[in-house]
Motif scaffolding. Structure first.
Motif, short mmCIF file in Angstrom:
data_model
loop_
_atom_site.label_atom_id
_atom_site.label_comp_id
_atom_site.label_asym_id
_atom_site.label_seq_id
_atom_site.Cartn_x
_atom_site.Cartn_y
_atom_site.Cartn_z
N PRO A 73 0.78 -1.24 0.00
CA PRO A 73 0.00 0.00 0.00
C PRO A 73 0.81 1.29 0.00
O PRO A 73 0.28 2.35 -0.31
N ASN A 74 2.10 1.22 0.35
CA ASN A 74 2.89 2.46 0.42
C ASN A 74 3.79 2.67 -0.80
O ASN A 74 4.77 3.41 -0.74
N GLY A 75 3.45 2.03 -1.91
CA GLY A 75 4.15 2.29 -3.16
C GLY A 75 5.56 1.72 -3.18
O GLY A 75 5.84 0.70 -2.56
N ASN A 76 6.45 2.40 -3.90
CA ASN A 76 7.82 1.91 -3.99
C ASN A 76 8.80 2.93 -3.43
O ASN A 76 8.46 4.08 -3.14
N LEU A 77 10.03 2.50 -3.28
CA LEU A 77 11.06 3.32 -2.64
C LEU A 77 11.40 4.56 -3.47
O LEU A 77 11.72 5.61 -2.91
N TRP A 123 14.49 9.12 10.02
CA TRP A 123 15.68 8.27 9.88
C TRP A 123 15.43 6.85 10.33
O TRP A 123 16.01 5.91 9.79
N SER A 124 14.56 6.67 11.30
CA SER A 124 14.28 5.31 11.78
C SER A 124 13.65 4.47 10.67
O SER A 124 13.92 3.26 10.55
N ILE A 125 12.80 5.10 9.85
CA ILE A 125 12.18 4.38 8.74
C ILE A 125 13.21 4.06 7.68
O ILE A 125 13.25 2.95 7.13
N ARG A 126 14.10 5.01 7.42
CA ARG A 126 15.13 4.76 6.40
C ARG A 126 16.07 3.63 6.84
O ARG A 126 16.49 2.81 6.03
N TYR A 127 16.39 3.61 8.12
CA TYR A 127 17.22 2.51 8.64
C TYR A 127 16.48 1.18 8.49
O TYR A 127 17.06 0.17 8.08
N LEU A 140 19.28 6.64 0.09
CA LEU A 140 18.48 6.73 1.32
C LEU A 140 19.15 7.65 2.33
O LEU A 140 18.48 8.45 3.00
N LEU A 141 20.45 7.55 2.47
CA LEU A 141 21.17 8.39 3.43
C LEU A 141 21.18 9.85 3.00
O LEU A 141 21.13 10.76 3.83
N MET A 142 21.24 10.08 1.69
CA MET A 142 21.23 11.45 1.17
C MET A 142 19.82 11.99 1.03
O MET A 142 19.62 13.20 0.91
N GLY A 143 18.83 11.09 1.00
CA GLY A 143 17.45 11.52 0.82
C GLY A 143 17.19 12.04 -0.57
O GLY A 143 16.48 13.04 -0.74
N TYR A 196 26.60 -4.01 -5.27
CA TYR A 196 26.87 -2.69 -5.84
C TYR A 196 25.57 -1.88 -5.93
O TYR A 196 25.51 -0.72 -5.50
N SER A 197 24.52 -2.50 -6.47
CA SER A 197 23.22 -1.82 -6.59
C SER A 197 22.70 -1.42 -5.22
O SER A 197 22.14 -0.33 -5.04
N LEU A 198 22.89 -2.30 -4.25
CA LEU A 198 22.47 -2.01 -2.88
C LEU A 198 23.21 -0.80 -2.33
O LEU A 198 22.61 0.05 -1.65
N GLY A 199 24.50 -0.70 -2.62
CA GLY A 199 25.27 0.45 -2.15
C GLY A 199 24.72 1.76 -2.69
O GLY A 199 24.64 2.77 -1.96
N ILE A 200 24.30 1.78 -3.96
CA ILE A 200 23.72 2.98 -4.55
C ILE A 200 22.39 3.33 -3.85
O ILE A 200 22.12 4.48 -3.53
#
Length: 269
Positions: free
Chosen positions: A128-132, A145-149, A240-243, A231-235
């Motif tokens: 229900p909350n779409g995609n990242l 930040w808690s959600i991003r973590y 996420l960290l940069m928002g 690698y993709s995960l790192g991007i």
């Protein structure tokens, strides 16, 4: 009970009992639960996703695969194989599929002929909350930040599970991470995935993935491995960290090396 009714009943049963196996769904049932494909909730390079509703008001997502471009049953069966073998809270739950071929009379060069129309659908739980990607686009830097973590940790856990099954995703990006009711991430879209067991590095004929998320060794030598997903995960983690949802061109090789070793530490916390 006709095929449509029995198919819907089976699908409701699969959704209710998580231990149930995925099922084949009739085309008539697909049309019924999507209300004849009336609401599009997503589009991608390999198909269109429609909102579906079961009789108990449970929402599902139905992906209609594009069979007009470079489509093969081998590719479809490969995706099914991956989907049927996974069961994890951070992998989108696969419910069933539809695979049928209907003949249609068409006029070609002034002559009537019967042409086969391929119909291929995949049915999943609805997030229900779409995609990242949309989440990053809508939320300001530093938002919750808690959600991003939680999202980072969940993606790591899901990817760790896939690699443990011998599955390389090969198209990990924000658009392919869905967000559930509690903002839990769910990896989706296994159209490019490979299940080569424990074989670490494989050379293929072409480049797979989405620009900006493709590992350097894929671009330079068409080599794929579990590290390609890291690698993709790192991007994704950097975004996420940069928002930000914007393309990050600078120093992506350094990101790859930085995240390669410590990334799965998060999944065990």
């Amino acid at each position: 009970m006709d095929k449509k009714e029995s198919g819907i009943e089976e699908l409701e049963s699969v959704f209710t009992y998580e231990s149930s196996q995925t099922i084949r769904i009739s085309y008539s049932a697909i049309k019924f639960i999507t209300k004849k494909f009336c609401q599009v909730i997503g589009r991608g390079g390999y198909g269109t996703v429609y909102l579906g509703s079961l009789r108990n008001n449970v929402m599902v997502a139905v992906k209609k695969l594009d069979t007009s471009r470079n489509f093969s049953d081998e590719k479809f069966l490969g995706e099914l194989k991956c989907l049927k073998t996974v069961n994890h809270k951070n992998i989108v739950r696969f419910l069933g599929y539809c695979a049928c071929t209907d003949g249609e009379v068409m006029e070609i060069q002034g002559k009537d002929t019967v042409a086969d129309e391929l119909r291929r659908f995949l049915c999943f739980e609805y997030a229900p909350n779409g995609n990242l990607h949309d989440y990053l686009k809508e939320k300001p830097p530093g938002y919750e930040w808690s959600i991003r973590y939680k999202i980072i940790k969940g993606i790591c856990q899901g990817l760790d599970y896939l690699h443990g099954k011998g599955i390389k995703h090969l198209d990990l990006k924000p658009e392919n991470v869905l967000l559930g009711a509690e903002m839990e991430p769910k990896i989706t879209d296994f159209g490019l995935s490979r299940n080569d067991g424990t074989q670490s590095t494989i050379v293929i004929n072409n480049t797979l993935g989405t620009p900006g998320y493709i590992a350097p060794e894929m671009i330079d030598g068409h080599k794929i491995s579990f590290k390609s997903d890291i690698y993709s995960l790192g991007i994704i983690m950097k975004r996420l960290l940069m928002g930000t949802h914007e393309y990050i061109p600078q120093n992506v090789r350094r990101i790859y090396l930085y995240f390669l070793k410590p990334v799965f530490i998060i999944s065990s916390i």
